[in-house]
Write a protein that holds these residues in place. Structure first.
Motif, PDB file in Angstrom:
ATOM      1  N   ALA A  56      13.953  -2.130   9.976  1.00  0.00           N
ATOM      2  CA  ALA A  56      12.610  -2.480   9.501  1.00  0.00           C
ATOM      3  C   ALA A  56      12.283  -3.878  10.016  1.00  0.00           C
ATOM      4  O   ALA A  56      13.122  -4.776   9.956  1.00  0.00           O
ATOM      5  CB  ALA A  56      12.559  -2.440   7.986  1.00  0.00           C
ATOM      6  N   PRO A  57      11.082  -4.081  10.530  1.00  0.00           N
ATOM      7  CA  PRO A  57      10.736  -5.396  11.065  1.00  0.00           C
ATOM      8  C   PRO A  57      10.594  -6.425   9.948  1.00  0.00           C
ATOM      9  O   PRO A  57      10.223  -6.080   8.827  1.00  0.00           O
ATOM     10  CB  PRO A  57       9.382  -5.151  11.737  1.00  0.00           C
ATOM     11  N   GLU A  99      12.962  10.990  16.288  1.00  0.00           N
ATOM     12  CA  GLU A  99      12.127   9.784  16.176  1.00  0.00           C
ATOM     13  C   GLU A  99      11.441   9.724  14.818  1.00  0.00           C
ATOM     14  O   GLU A  99      11.389   8.655  14.192  1.00  0.00           O
ATOM     15  CB  GLU A  99      11.078   9.750  17.287  1.00  0.00           C
ATOM     16  N   LEU A 100      10.913  10.847  14.359  1.00  0.00           N
ATOM     17  CA  LEU A 100      10.246  10.872  13.060  1.00  0.00           C
ATOM     18  C   LEU A 100      11.238  10.577  11.940  1.00  0.00           C
ATOM     19  O   LEU A 100      10.912   9.860  10.985  1.00  0.00           O
ATOM     20  CB  LEU A 100       9.543  12.205  12.828  1.00  0.00           C
ATOM     21  N   GLU A 101      12.463  11.096  12.055  1.00  0.00           N
ATOM     22  CA  GLU A 101      13.488  10.817  11.048  1.00  0.00           C
ATOM     23  C   GLU A 101      13.848   9.337  11.038  1.00  0.00           C
ATOM     24  O   GLU A 101      13.993   8.732   9.971  1.00  0.00           O
ATOM     25  CB  GLU A 101      14.737  11.669  11.311  1.00  0.00           C
ATOM     26  N   GLU A 102      14.000   8.748  12.216  1.00  0.00           N
ATOM     27  CA  GLU A 102      14.332   7.322  12.301  1.00  0.00           C
ATOM     28  C   GLU A 102      13.199   6.467  11.737  1.00  0.00           C
ATOM     29  O   GLU A 102      13.436   5.515  10.991  1.00  0.00           O
ATOM     30  CB  GLU A 102      14.617   6.933  13.755  1.00  0.00           C
ATOM     31  N   LEU A 103      11.962   6.808  12.077  1.00  0.00           N
ATOM     32  CA  LEU A 103      10.811   6.072  11.557  1.00  0.00           C
ATOM     33  C   LEU A 103      10.718   6.220  10.045  1.00  0.00           C
ATOM     34  O   LEU A 103      10.469   5.237   9.330  1.00  0.00           O
ATOM     35  CB  LEU A 103       9.521   6.544  12.225  1.00  0.00           C
ATOM     36  N   ALA A 104      10.927   7.412   9.526  1.00  0.00           N
ATOM     37  CA  ALA A 104      10.870   7.621   8.075  1.00  0.00           C
ATOM     38  C   ALA A 104      11.936   6.788   7.368  1.00  0.00           C
ATOM     39  O   ALA A 104      11.664   6.187   6.320  1.00  0.00           O
ATOM     40  CB  ALA A 104      11.051   9.109   7.748  1.00  0.00           C
ATOM     41  N   SER A 105      13.115   6.721   7.950  1.00  0.00           N
ATOM     42  CA  SER A 105      14.194   5.926   7.363  1.00  0.00           C
ATOM     43  C   SER A 105      13.813   4.446   7.346  1.00  0.00           C
ATOM     44  O   SER A 105      13.983   3.752   6.340  1.00  0.00           O
ATOM     45  CB  SER A 105      15.483   6.140   8.162  1.00  0.00           C
ATOM     46  N   ARG A 106      13.290   3.968   8.442  1.00  0.00           N
ATOM     47  CA  ARG A 106      12.893   2.559   8.554  1.00  0.00           C
ATOM     48  C   ARG A 106      11.760   2.246   7.576  1.00  0.00           C
ATOM     49  O   ARG A 106      11.769   1.221   6.894  1.00  0.00           O
ATOM     50  CB  ARG A 106      12.464   2.284   9.992  1.00  0.00           C
ATOM     51  N   THR A 108      10.984   3.866   4.812  1.00  0.00           N
ATOM     52  CA  THR A 108      11.521   3.938   3.460  1.00  0.00           C
ATOM     53  C   THR A 108      12.240   2.639   3.103  1.00  0.00           C
ATOM     54  O   THR A 108      12.062   2.102   2.005  1.00  0.00           O
ATOM     55  CB  THR A 108      12.484   5.136   3.320  1.00  0.00           C
ATOM     56  N   THR A 109      13.033   2.121   4.034  1.00  0.00           N
ATOM     57  CA  THR A 109      13.759   0.876   3.801  1.00  0.00           C
ATOM     58  C   THR A 109      12.799  -0.263   3.502  1.00  0.00           C
ATOM     59  O   THR A 109      12.991  -1.038   2.559  1.00  0.00           O
ATOM     60  CB  THR A 109      14.639   0.520   5.019  1.00  0.00           C
ATOM     61  N   ARG A 110      11.728  -0.370   4.295  1.00  0.00           N
ATOM     62  CA  ARG A 110      10.762  -1.450   4.079  1.00  0.00           C
ATOM     63  C   ARG A 110      10.050  -1.285   2.738  1.00  0.00           C
ATOM     64  O   ARG A 110       9.915  -2.232   1.969  1.00  0.00           O
ATOM     65  CB  ARG A 110       9.730  -1.530   5.197  1.00  0.00           C
ATOM     66  N   TRP A 112      11.026   0.286   0.102  1.00  0.00           N
ATOM     67  CA  TRP A 112      11.959   0.053  -1.004  1.00  0.00           C
ATOM     68  C   TRP A 112      12.173  -1.448  -1.207  1.00  0.00           C
ATOM     69  O   TRP A 112      12.191  -1.924  -2.333  1.00  0.00           O
ATOM     70  CB  TRP A 112      13.286   0.759  -0.748  1.00  0.00           C
ATOM     71  N   SER A 113      12.296  -2.204  -0.100  1.00  0.00           N
ATOM     72  CA  SER A 113      12.514  -3.650  -0.230  1.00  0.00           C
ATOM     73  C   SER A 113      11.296  -4.347  -0.823  1.00  0.00           C
ATOM     74  O   SER A 113      11.427  -5.331  -1.541  1.00  0.00           O
ATOM     75  CB  SER A 113      12.881  -4.274   1.120  1.00  0.00           C
ATOM     76  N   GLU A 114      10.086  -3.821  -0.554  1.00  0.00           N
ATOM     77  CA  GLU A 114       8.854  -4.420  -1.077  1.00  0.00           C
ATOM     78  C   GLU A 114       8.512  -3.933  -2.478  1.00  0.00           C
ATOM     79  O   GLU A 114       8.080  -4.710  -3.322  1.00  0.00           O
ATOM     80  CB  GLU A 114       7.674  -4.105  -0.167  1.00  0.00           C
ATOM     81  N   ASP A 115       8.673  -2.637  -2.720  1.00  0.00           N
ATOM     82  CA  ASP A 115       8.160  -2.027  -3.943  1.00  0.00           C
ATOM     83  C   ASP A 115       9.229  -1.600  -4.947  1.00  0.00           C
ATOM     84  O   ASP A 115       8.900  -1.341  -6.101  1.00  0.00           O
ATOM     85  CB  ASP A 115       7.295  -0.809  -3.606  1.00  0.00           C
ATOM     86  N   GLY A 116      10.470  -1.476  -4.511  1.00  0.00           N
ATOM     87  CA  GLY A 116      11.541  -1.067  -5.413  1.00  0.00           C
ATOM     88  C   GLY A 116      11.202   0.212  -6.151  1.00  0.00           C
ATOM     89  O   GLY A 116      10.804   1.206  -5.552  1.00  0.00           O
ATOM     90  N   ASP A 117      11.340   0.176  -7.466  1.00  0.00           N
ATOM     91  CA  ASP A 117      11.100   1.365  -8.291  1.00  0.00           C
ATOM     92  C   ASP A 117       9.645   1.815  -8.273  1.00  0.00           C
ATOM     93  O   ASP A 117       9.336   2.929  -8.694  1.00  0.00           O
ATOM     94  CB  ASP A 117      11.525   1.110  -9.738  1.00  0.00           C
ATOM     95  N   GLU A 118       8.747   0.961  -7.800  1.00  0.00           N
ATOM     96  CA  GLU A 118       7.327   1.305  -7.731  1.00  0.00           C
ATOM     97  C   GLU A 118       6.971   2.042  -6.440  1.00  0.00           C
ATOM     98  O   GLU A 118       5.820   2.364  -6.195  1.00  0.00           O
ATOM     99  CB  GLU A 118       6.472   0.035  -7.839  1.00  0.00           C
TER     100      GLU A 118
END
Length: 150
Positions: A56-57, A99-106, A108-110, A112-118
């Motif tokens: 994630a950038p 590519e879509l799987e890799e993008l979805a993972s990235r 999701t990571t971003r 999750w880091s920004e929104d957590g449980d939200e």
């Protein structure tokens, strides 16, 4: 944070702009995702295809990226209507499953880091797969890919 974001394919900006008040409804094939910011998602997807990376950038890099253009001028009513860049539409249309799987993972990571449980409960891979199908339709018919959110 936007509550509902609808990605849809329309023949042109004028047709997309006509959705401003009520959303695309059943007039256009669409994919809905809840609780995401569409402009940052679009910028992140575009960045992924222009500068591929599984990481994630950093927020500063994402904020410095070219953001999507408004289809209609923003008002104070909470509605956002963006056109996805043509290059991103083509990239999504031609994206491989990996590519879509890799993008979805990235993505999701971003989120999750920004929104957590939200964070959204939507399956982000399924959202991207649906948007990729819409992108393929847009490329094949000469239309555009748009996001409407409220």
């Amino acid at each position: 944070m936007a509550h509902d974001t609808v990605f849809f394919h329309a023949p042109d900006d004028e047709a997309a702009a006509a959705t401003r008040l009520r959303g695309p409804g059943t007039a256009f094939e669409s994919v809905t995702c809840r609780f995401i910011e569409p402009d940052s998602a679009i910028a992140e997807w575009d960045m992924f295809f222009e500068e591929p990376s599984g990481e994630a950038p950093p927020l500063e890099q994402l904020l410095g990226w070219a953001w999507p253009e408004w289809v209609t001028a923003p008002l104070n009513d909470g509605v956002e209507l963006f056109a996805l860049p043509k290059r991103l539409t083509r990239a999504l249309a031609n994206a491989s499953s990996a590519e879509l799987e890799e993008l979805a993972s990235r993505w999701t990571t971003r989120l999750w880091s920004e929104d957590g449980d939200e964070m959204t409960d939507d399956d982000l891979l399924a959202v991207l797969q649906g948007v990729a199908r819409l992108a393929a339709s847009a490329v094949n018919t000469g239309g555009g890919l748009y996001s409407w959110s409220f």
